[in-house]
Design an enzyme around this catalytic site. Structure first.
Site, PDB file in Angstrom:
ATOM      1  N   TYR A 114      27.874  32.638  36.762  1.00  0.00           N
ATOM      2  CA  TYR A 114      27.307  33.844  36.669  1.00  0.00           C
ATOM      3  C   TYR A 114      25.616  33.521  37.266  1.00  0.00           C
ATOM      4  CZ  TYR A 114      29.254  38.448  35.029  1.00  0.00           C
ATOM      5  OH  TYR A 114      29.719  39.452  35.099  1.00  0.00           O
TER       6      TYR A 114
ATOM      7  N   GLY B  91      29.756  37.944  29.458  1.00  0.00           N
ATOM      8  CA  GLY B  91      30.451  38.300  27.786  1.00  0.00           C
ATOM      9  C   GLY B  91      30.974  37.109  27.234  1.00  0.00           C
ATOM     10  N   ALA B  92      30.834  36.995  25.827  1.00  0.00           N
ATOM     11  CA  ALA B  92      31.013  35.647  25.177  1.00  0.00           C
ATOM     12  C   ALA B  92      32.669  35.690  25.039  1.00  0.00           C
ATOM     13  CB  ALA B  92      30.532  35.878  23.648  1.00  0.00           C
ATOM     14  N   ASP B  93      33.382  36.929  25.055  1.00  0.00           N
ATOM     15  CA  ASP B  93      34.658  36.770  25.174  1.00  0.00           C
ATOM     16  C   ASP B  93      35.499  36.332  26.201  1.00  0.00           C
ATOM     17  OD1 ASP B  93      33.683  39.165  26.387  1.00  0.00           O
ATOM     18  OD2 ASP B  93      35.454  40.277  25.710  1.00  0.00           O
ATOM     19  N   ARG B  94      34.726  36.665  27.402  1.00  0.00           N
ATOM     20  CA  ARG B  94      35.273  36.204  28.719  1.00  0.00           C
ATOM     21  C   ARG B  94      34.918  34.715  28.718  1.00  0.00           C
ATOM     22  NH1 ARG B  94      32.246  39.590  32.934  1.00  0.00           N
ATOM     23  NH2 ARG B  94      33.692  38.418  34.474  1.00  0.00           N
TER      24      ARG B  94
ATOM     25  N   THR C 100      40.357  47.006  25.914  1.00  0.00           N
ATOM     26  CA  THR C 100      39.457  48.048  26.124  1.00  0.00           C
ATOM     27  C   THR C 100      38.988  48.312  27.620  1.00  0.00           C
ATOM     28  OG1 THR C 100      38.896  47.970  23.754  1.00  0.00           O
ATOM     29  CG2 THR C 100      37.501  49.365  25.098  1.00  0.00           C
TER      30      THR C 100
ATOM     31  N   THR D 251      55.619  64.379  35.608  1.00  0.00           N
ATOM     32  CA  THR D 251      54.241  63.895  35.403  1.00  0.00           C
ATOM     33  C   THR D 251      53.954  62.856  34.445  1.00  0.00           C
ATOM     34  OG1 THR D 251      53.739  66.273  35.751  1.00  0.00           O
ATOM     35  CG2 THR D 251      51.962  65.098  34.515  1.00  0.00           C
TER      36      THR D 251
END
Length: 219
Positions: free
Chosen positions: A56, A63-66, A88, A141
């Site tokens: 990066y 992001g810490a999770d990534r 999310t 639909t």
């Protein structure tokens, strides 16, 4: 109940991209059991059981999770890979491996499936909160919405995998994690791409960092 059996004075490591009140609530719950929490963020470079370089532009912005998900994935995948995190938000991250290190070269962020479903239900007239199935050619639909959302999620990953593969000269491994990993992996396989579901990669990455730190032997 499991925490009650642990001796007092232990420390825990965690990572979070949630709002500060959520982190504070976790800290209070841990402190009630005599456990302190240290929050870990991304690193410019991790050097330990695996070597992962953060590509990066501003490594601290990742992001810490990534970051921890990619660390965990490096433990389970010896070669270059694309990691799809279907939660999310949906993130698609590319890690290129060389003989001496793995390099996170970049990734993208998009709305997750639930966010897409909710946007259609709330912001368009006459469309339901869909509960249909993803099919080849939807004829109703509910199925049309579900197929559109699922194919949008998988299509993003397909675009990144193909772009990455052109640079690598070969097809990278495909890993999927997160609450929507199953549907995303299914649609990727329908698109002809291999996709392996790997759960708990963030926890595996946190454990890797804990083992790498001489000051965290009790975690």
């Amino acid at each position: 109940s499991a925490w009650a059996l642990m001796p007092p004075g232990l420390a825990a490591v965690g990572c979070s991209v949630a709002a500060s009140p959520v982190r504070a609530a976790i800290e209070r719950a841990a402190e009630a059991r005599g456990v302190t929490v240290q929050w870990l963020g991304p690193e410019p470079r991790h050097h330990g059981e695996v070597v992962l370089v953060n590509g990066y532009r501003n490594p601290a912005q990742l992001g810490a999770d990534r970051w921890h998900g990619m660390l965990g994935a490096c433990l389970r995948c010896p070669g270059s890979f694309v990691l799809v995190a279907a939660g999310t938000a949906t993130t698609v991250d590319c890690v290129q491996c060389s003989s001496d290190a793995a390099h996170f070269i970049g990734g993208c962020i998009a709305p997750g499936a639930r966010m897409m479903f909710e946007a259609l239900a709330r912001r368009t007239a006459g469309l339901p909160q869909a509960s249909g199935a993803a099919t080849g050619f939807p004829d109703n639909t509910d199925d049309a919405i579900t197929t559109g959302v699922r194919d949008a999620q998988a299509g993003l990953a397909v675009q990144i995998v193909q772009r990455f593969a052109r640079g690598l000269g070969h097809m990278p491994a495909g890993l999927v994690r997160g609450g929507d990993a199953g549907p995303v992996a299914d649609r990727l396989r329908t698109s002809g791409l291999g996709a392996v579901i790997e759960h708990n990669l963030v926890l595996a990455g946190l454990a890797l960092r804990a083992r790498a730190s001489n000051t965290m032997t009790d975690r």
